[in-house]
Design a protein around this motif. Structure first.
Motif, PDB file in Angstrom:
ATOM      1  N   GLU A 237      81.168  93.297 -34.516  1.00 17.07           N
ATOM      2  CA  GLU A 237      79.909  92.834 -33.934  1.00 17.07           C
ATOM      3  C   GLU A 237      78.873  92.570 -35.030  1.00 17.07           C
ATOM      4  N   ALA A 238      78.833  93.441 -36.030  1.00 18.79           N
ATOM      5  CA  ALA A 238      77.889  93.248 -37.140  1.00 18.79           C
ATOM      6  C   ALA A 238      78.210  91.953 -37.891  1.00 18.79           C
ATOM      7  N   LYS A 239      79.499  91.670 -38.062  1.00 15.62           N
ATOM      8  CA  LYS A 239      79.897  90.437 -38.766  1.00 15.62           C
ATOM      9  C   LYS A 239      79.538  89.200 -37.956  1.00 15.62           C
ATOM     10  N   ILE A 240      79.711  89.271 -36.637  1.00 14.44           N
ATOM     11  CA  ILE A 240      79.366  88.139 -35.763  1.00 14.44           C
ATOM     12  C   ILE A 240      77.857  87.877 -35.827  1.00 14.44           C
ATOM     13  N   ASN A 241      77.067  88.959 -35.788  1.00 17.69           N
ATOM     14  CA  ASN A 241      75.609  88.800 -35.872  1.00 17.69           C
ATOM     15  C   ASN A 241      75.187  88.238 -37.224  1.00 17.69           C
TER      16      ASN A 241
END
Ligand code: DG2
Length: 251
Positions: A237-241
């Motif tokens: 999720e952090a990478k997507i954001n």
């Protein structure tokens, strides 16, 4: 098992992802971080019992090297690999080489979001004869000149990537072959939009993280039985954001 098994992976961090530059068809390599992401992706696939029969990638080295690293980790360097310009990243036109955050400062975040994520608005086109013009690059000498773009929106990317999927990749999956595709943020968004029957509004919000395998299981009628990223959910999720935020102006 009558179901069909597909894994897609965006290449690991590239040199221009790191610098936050619009990349498109610029043939930049992976960073050390990108190579580590690819290795971790391959390791996770192996640990979770994934295996493949045939692989597809673009002509761009960041995707090819990612695939090679994944296959090395899985001890599957011997698998057949098909490389095609049709899985290249979306052509980013005259934006290629510009910084995404600076572009947001100059043109506004809304304009940059349209350039990055709209379905059918093309970024400004390259001028023919520009050194970035694909018509004069050796990489594309076997591609009919009229098929090569000066810029592309997602719709254009779908128009050249999806026929390849339908004609070359679909029959493999339908005959029971397990397929791995290593490609790019937007060439994968093109496939995801088609495979998941997303609307232009829905695909606008889809961001693909670097170097994280995503597994799809389809039934024989192409209904999705399962889709999941392979890895730690919070990290993913952090990478997507982080991808979504690349188009924000620096405050
Ligand atoms: C990026 C995607 O492509 O950029 O062309 O800049 O996946 O090859 O790194 P990739 C580029 P965004 O559309 O996410 O800005």
């Amino acid at each position: 098992d009558q179901n069909m098994h597909l894994v897609i992976i965006r290449h690991g961090e590239s040199e221009w992802n790191k610098l936050n530059l619009f990349t498109g068809w610029t043939d930049v390599d992976l960073t050390d971080t990108g190579r580590a992401e690819a290795a971790a992706g391959g390791k996770a696939l192996k640990e979770q019992g994934f295996d493949f029969d045939v692989c597809y990638t673009s002509l761009l080295k960041r995707a090819i090297h990612t695939l090679n690293i994944v296959l090395d980790e899985m001890d599957r360097a011997w698998l057949p690999v098909h490389k095609t310009w049709r899985l290249n990243e979306r052509h980013y036109g005259a934006l290629q080489g510009l910084n995404k955050a600076k572009a947001a400062e100059e043109h506004g975040e809304e304009q940059v979001l349209i350039w990055r994520r709209s379905f059918d608005v093309q970024p400004p086109a390259l001028t023919p004869g520009d050194e970035r013009d694909p018509h004069v690059q050796a990489m594309f000498r076997d591609v009919p000149q009229e098929d090569l773009p000066y810029t592309e929106c997602l719709k254009d990317t779908i128009a050249r990537a999806w026929p390849y999927f339908e004609q070359e990749i679909k029959p493999q999956l339908e005959s029971g072959k397990r397929v791995l595709i290593a490609a790019h943020g937007n060439s994968l968004r093109a496939l995801v939009m088609q495979l998941e029957h997303l609307t232009p509004e829905e695909i606008l919000k889809v961001n693909i993280p670097t170097g994280v395998p995503c597994s799809y299981t389809f039934d024989k009628d192409w209904n999705i039985l399962d889709k999941h990223y392979i890895g730690d959910p919070a990290t993913i999720e952090a990478k997507i954001n982080a991808v979504a935020n690349q188009g924000k102006a620096k405050k």
